[in-house]
Design a protein around this motif. Structure first.
Motif, mmCIF file in Angstrom:
data_model
loop_
_atom_site.group_PDB
_atom_site.id
_atom_site.type_symbol
_atom_site.label_atom_id
_atom_site.label_comp_id
_atom_site.label_asym_id
_atom_site.label_seq_id
_atom_site.Cartn_x
_atom_site.Cartn_y
_atom_site.Cartn_z
ATOM 1 N N ILE A 77 10.865 12.326 4.610
ATOM 2 C CA ILE A 77 11.059 12.386 3.156
ATOM 3 C C ILE A 77 9.700 12.378 2.445
ATOM 4 N N THR A 78 8.811 11.514 2.910
ATOM 5 C CA THR A 78 7.471 11.424 2.302
ATOM 6 C C THR A 78 6.722 12.742 2.443
ATOM 7 N N MET A 79 6.790 13.353 3.634
ATOM 8 C CA MET A 79 6.126 14.635 3.845
ATOM 9 C C MET A 79 6.717 15.724 2.952
ATOM 10 N N GLY A 80 8.041 15.695 2.770
ATOM 11 C CA GLY A 80 8.689 16.671 1.902
ATOM 12 C C GLY A 80 8.229 16.546 0.460
ATOM 13 N N ILE A 81 8.083 15.314 0.004
ATOM 14 C CA ILE A 81 7.622 15.079 -1.366
ATOM 15 C C ILE A 81 6.141 15.447 -1.511
ATOM 16 N N LEU A 82 5.361 15.149 -0.492
ATOM 17 C CA LEU A 82 3.934 15.469 -0.531
ATOM 18 C C LEU A 82 3.703 16.978 -0.580
ATOM 19 N N PHE A 83 4.477 17.710 0.227
ATOM 20 C CA PHE A 83 4.297 19.163 0.290
ATOM 21 C C PHE A 83 5.206 19.916 -0.681
ATOM 22 N N GLY A 84 5.980 19.174 -1.476
ATOM 23 C CA GLY A 84 6.913 19.812 -2.402
ATOM 24 C C GLY A 84 6.279 20.858 -3.311
ATOM 25 N N PRO A 85 5.199 20.501 -4.055
ATOM 26 C CA PRO A 85 4.570 21.493 -4.940
ATOM 27 C C PRO A 85 4.091 22.744 -4.210
ATOM 28 N N LYS A 86 3.627 22.588 -2.957
ATOM 29 C CA LYS A 86 3.222 23.762 -2.174
ATOM 30 C C LYS A 86 4.429 24.649 -1.882
ATOM 31 N N ILE A 87 5.547 24.018 -1.530
ATOM 32 C CA ILE A 87 6.773 24.766 -1.240
ATOM 33 C C ILE A 87 7.259 25.491 -2.491
ATOM 34 N N LEU B 286 0.822 -1.206 0.000
ATOM 35 C CA LEU B 286 0.000 0.000 0.000
ATOM 36 C C LEU B 286 0.859 1.260 0.000
ATOM 37 N N PHE B 287 1.989 1.203 0.696
ATOM 38 C CA PHE B 287 2.915 2.335 0.683
ATOM 39 C C PHE B 287 3.454 2.579 -0.721
ATOM 40 N N VAL B 288 3.760 1.509 -1.435
ATOM 41 C CA VAL B 288 4.281 1.627 -2.802
ATOM 42 C C VAL B 288 3.283 2.368 -3.694
ATOM 43 N N VAL B 289 2.011 1.949 -3.624
ATOM 44 C CA VAL B 289 0.979 2.569 -4.459
ATOM 45 C C VAL B 289 0.848 4.051 -4.149
ATOM 46 N N ASN B 290 0.781 4.389 -2.872
ATOM 47 C CA ASN B 290 0.584 5.787 -2.482
ATOM 48 C C ASN B 290 1.815 6.641 -2.752
ATOM 49 N N PHE B 291 3.010 6.085 -2.555
ATOM 50 C CA PHE B 291 4.221 6.883 -2.736
ATOM 51 C C PHE B 291 4.483 7.171 -4.215
ATOM 52 N N CYS B 292 4.338 6.160 -5.073
ATOM 53 C CA CYS B 292 4.578 6.371 -6.512
ATOM 54 C C CYS B 292 3.639 7.447 -7.055
ATOM 55 N N TRP B 293 2.457 7.527 -6.499
ATOM 56 C CA TRP B 293 1.461 8.506 -6.916
ATOM 57 C C TRP B 293 1.962 9.925 -6.683
ATOM 58 N N ILE B 294 2.577 10.167 -5.498
ATOM 59 C CA ILE B 294 3.030 11.525 -5.179
ATOM 60 C C ILE B 294 4.421 11.813 -5.731
ATOM 61 N N ALA B 295 5.221 10.779 -5.989
ATOM 62 C CA ALA B 295 6.581 10.994 -6.493
ATOM 63 C C ALA B 295 6.562 11.610 -7.885
ATOM 64 N N LEU B 296 5.659 11.135 -8.745
ATOM 65 C CA LEU B 296 5.566 11.684 -10.096
ATOM 66 C C LEU B 296 5.128 13.143 -10.050
ATOM 67 N N ALA B 297 4.161 13.472 -9.179
ATOM 68 C CA ALA B 297 3.703 14.858 -9.049
ATOM 69 C C ALA B 297 4.831 15.744 -8.529
ATOM 70 N N PHE B 298 5.646 15.229 -7.626
ATOM 71 C CA PHE B 298 6.765 15.997 -7.083
ATOM 72 C C PHE B 298 7.791 16.309 -8.172
ATOM 73 N N CYS B 299 8.152 15.306 -8.964
ATOM 74 C CA CYS B 299 9.154 15.508 -10.023
ATOM 75 C C CYS B 299 8.615 16.423 -11.121
ATOM 76 N N ALA B 300 7.334 16.282 -11.436
ATOM 77 C CA ALA B 300 6.716 17.199 -12.404
ATOM 78 C C ALA B 300 6.699 18.614 -11.845
ATOM 79 N N GLY B 301 6.509 18.749 -10.521
ATOM 80 C CA GLY B 301 6.540 20.058 -9.882
ATOM 81 C C GLY B 301 7.903 20.720 -9.996
ATOM 82 N N ILE B 302 8.974 19.936 -9.862
ATOM 83 C CA ILE B 302 10.324 20.483 -10.037
ATOM 84 C C ILE B 302 10.493 21.003 -11.459
ATOM 85 N N ALA B 303 10.031 20.209 -12.440
ATOM 86 C CA ALA B 303 10.112 20.641 -13.843
ATOM 87 C C ALA B 303 9.305 21.917 -14.051
#
Length: 727
Positions: free
Chosen positions: A463-473, A93-110
């Motif tokens: 780390i998870t919280m940082g990635i989750l809140f990355g786009p807000k930051i 379940l962690f894998v499913v939820n984390f992969c979901w936010i990781a792509l949004a985080f990397c797209a946010g950096i771009a």
């Protein structure tokens, strides 16, 4: 009021009609199992539908690496004492939820990098005159006519001041089923026609049958009038768009023959409640980072959000005819979330689909309350879960499939999140209550202890919280370096305060929405159809008893989860409290966030303010002012009795009526039609008939000229002789 209006409106109609002459054309239904002949089409410009693979790799690659690292760390947390079945479930379940936010985080950096690079650069002025024709479509379904017609009038009059005004025609495409609103729309149309006479071409059509909902409404227009236009600019009932945005979209479409669809990123406006202001603030400052990042990496394989986008008519009519899914709703029937599918089909046929992240001046409104979000999301959830039937379609681009998966996961992520919380809670209770197996059947010098690497788990949490809140930051950083905007919003300290308020309220609302989405998913899996209800857009308040009823299960779930946490320890309760407080206080939170006075209190103090609120765009202000005038003019709106009493009013109504036959020869008669016909034909007077007809039946009668003429010939009330003969 009606008499003078009728005298003024009649000349406006002279020599014209509510709709232009029809130009029928085919819009074939597409198969999900095969491509139509000739598709994918050959591109006109070299590389016109090809995307840069390096951009893809620079976003997806880091997302995969980040996900791999997190999965490895999570596995290592459990691996210290050996993995149990429950720990495997938590890991999955962690894998499913984390992969979901990781792509949004990397797209946010771009997105962040892209915005920084483009900041300060001016877009080249577009001066060439348009040679193509665009139909601007405003679909509406039981909406307030004052909102819809005021917006169209304002945008049309602004566009009429440009040299490109003749390249655009306006269409209000009604699917309204409420007879009172339908007649108010007609009244508003004549007001609109008078205000824009000689300045803009504006048309109106109300369908008799709402086949396939909004998608069917637009498809009906395409089959009957679409071939007269090169492009369709599709708006929503709450959309407002700047003139330069409208013209720029048409120019971009005209300049790129391989472009099939260009989607803008609308800014949210006019939020009066706290719930609307939270969405407005988040969309304005975090949305551009995510939207620009998405536009940067998907490139020619973008997406469609159903409105505020321009579409090439040829691409839409040839490639985007939606199939009817086998079986009954909710998974069968008409495709509800049609936009994602239409974008995928247009790209499959060989046209590009792009997101114009650099084009501003596109506005829309948002739901005013948690309850209104729940109603909207229930419909969207059903439509997005239908996409599981579309995913295997032959010939779809893999990025288009990712868009479909993203839409599905927007709702399935909530059950996954809930399962992760429950699994983690069970893991804690297992460690607390179940006696460990110190010595297993396998020989070992040491007992098997249920151990976890707590330091690594805490690090992974951060780390998870940082990635989750990355786009807000990222959004906050961009705002902080924009001194002019910060000053307009009350300074950097106020901006920080607004960000904190948004984060707290979003965190409190998130678990409520999680349970709402879980309920929607379960409802769909049990075969319940969502129906099609009009959306509230202004006031979101409800009586307290209604709020208690709607949130009863959320509060109960919060109490049960809190009790389970206490069974382990107060420390676990403290860790879970961010996800529980919102559930415990769901009712007052829902009441507070849907209150316009509370929203106004925050607005007066510039908390959660946006640039469009502080300095409202002129076109938004003009539309609001004109709407107030429409409200006054429609206070004594047209009604059925007025049509029956005044032949000239009935003639106006007949002239605006949809010209399609009311009933095709040989086709089956629906129960509603049969009952309405019998009631009209058996009626002895108008008064008793109007009292007898239901809303749905009266709506059908309003679109049937033969039944209306029959009603006209009926006496207004029973005569004494009629009563005697009945007795």
């Amino acid at each position: 009021m009606t008499g003078p209006l009728l005298e003024r409106a009649s000349p406006v109609l002279a020599g014209d009609s509510a709709m232009p002459p029809e130009r029928p054309a085919d819009m074939p239904t597409q198969s999900l199992k095969s491509l139509s002949e000739g598709f994918p089409r050959a591109e006109v410009n070299r590389g016109g539908v090809k995307s840069n693979k390096l951009k893809r790799l620079s976003v997806i690659g880091p997302a995969l690496l980040l996900s791999g690292f997190a999965i490895h760390e999570m596995r290592a947390v459990f691996l210290v004492g050996g993995l149990t079945p429950l720990e495997y479930a938590v890991l999955a379940l962690f894998v499913v939820n984390f992969c979901w936010i990781a792509l949004a985080f990397c797209a946010g950096i771009a997105g962040l990098i892209s915005i920084v690079r483009k900041r300060g650069k001016q877009i080249d002025p577009e001066v060439e005159a348009l040679t193509t024709r665009t139909a601007i479509l405003m679909p509406t379904y039981n909406e307030s006519p004052d909102r819809v017609f005021a917006a169209v009038e304002t945008m049309a009059l602004e566009l009429s001041k440009t040299s490109d005004a003749d390249a655009f025609d306006w269409f209000i495409l009604s699917d309204t089923t409420d007879p009172q609103i339908a007649l108010a729309e007609e009244h508003a149309f004549w007001i609109l026609r008078e205000a824009t006479a000689g300045k803009a071409r504006i048309y109106y059509r109300r369908r008799r049958k709402n086949i396939a909902r909004k998608a069917g409404n637009v498809a009906d227009f395409c089959r009957r009038w679409g071939s007269s236009y090169d492009h369709l600019l599709v708006l929503d009932a709450d959309s407002v768009m700047e003139t330069h945005t409208i013209v720029s979209l048409a120019r971009r479409m005209e300049a790129d023959p391989d472009s099939g669809l260009i989607q803008t990123i609308p800014a949210l406006i006019k939020g009066t409640t706290l719930m609307a202001r939270v969405q407005q603030f988040a969309a304005r400052f975090y949305g551009p980072v995510i939207g620009t990042g998405l536009s940067w990496w998907v490139q020619k394989e973008g997406n469609f959000w159903g409105h505020n986008a321009i579409i090439r008519t040829e691409a839409f009519m040839k490639a985007a005819g939606l199939p009817h899914l086998s079986g009954k709703p909710p998974f069968g029937g008409h495709i509800m979330s049609h936009d994602f599918v239409e974008a995928a089909l247009i790209r499959r046929a060989g046209w590009s689909v792009k997101i114009a992240a650099d084009l501003y001046g596109s506005y829309e409104e948002c739901p005013p309350s948690i309850i209104d979000m729940a109603v909207r999301d229930r419909r969207w959830c059903q439509g997005n879960l239908q996409h599981t039937r579309v995913l295997p379609a032959k010939g779809l681009h893999w990025v288009s499939r990712m868009h479909l998966v993203t839409g599905i996961m927007a709702y399935l992520s909530s059950p996954f999140w809930l399962l992760l919380i429950l699994s983690g809670l069970l893991l804690a209770l297992q460690a607390h209550y179940i006696r460990p197996e110190y010595f297993t059947d396998q020989f070992s010098l040491f007992p098997t202890w249920p151990v976890m690497d707590s330091d690594r788990a805490l690090r992974l949490f951060y780390i998870t919280m940082g990635i989750l809140f990355g786009p807000k930051i990222f959004g906050l950083l961009l705002l902080f370096f924009d001194s002019k905007t910060c000053k307009a919003l009350g300074g950097r300290l106020r901006v920080i305060g607004s960000t904190i308020v948004e984060i707290i309220l979003s965190a409190l609302i998130a678990p409520i929405m999680m349970f709402i989405h879980c309920g929607a998913v379960m409802s769909i899996l049990f075969g319940r159809d969502s129906g099609w209800s009009p959306q509230r857009r202004d006031d979101g308040s409800l009586p307290w008893k209604d709020l208690i009823y709607r949130h009863r299960w959320h509060m109960i779930a919060g109490l049960l989860l809190g009790y389970a946490a206490v069974l382990d320890s107060l420390t676990l309760l403290a860790w879970m409290s961010p996800a529980l407080i919102g559930l415990w206080f769901a009712v007052p939170l829902s009441a507070m966030t849907s209150s316009s006075p509370i929203g106004q209190w925050f607005k007066d103090r510039k908390i959660l303010a946006t640039p469009e609120e502080v300095n409202e765009p002129a076109i938004v202000t003009a539309a609001s002012q004109r709407r107030d005038e429409y409200v006054v003019e429609l206070e004594e709106s047209w009604n059925m009795k007025l049509l029956l009493d005044r032949p000239e009013m009935m003639a106006l109504h007949m002239s605006i009526m949809d010209k399609l036959p009311t009933h095709a020869p040989g086709s089956p008669i629906e129960p509603l039609e049969a009952i309405a016909r019998v009631k009209v034909q058996e009626a002895l007077c108008q008064t008793s008939l109007l009292a007898l007809l239901s809303k749905q039946e009266l709506s059908y009668v309003l679109g049937n000229p033969l039944l209306l003429k029959h009603m006209q010939h009926l006496p207004e009330a029973y005569a004494d002789d009629d009563l005697v003969s009945i007795c």
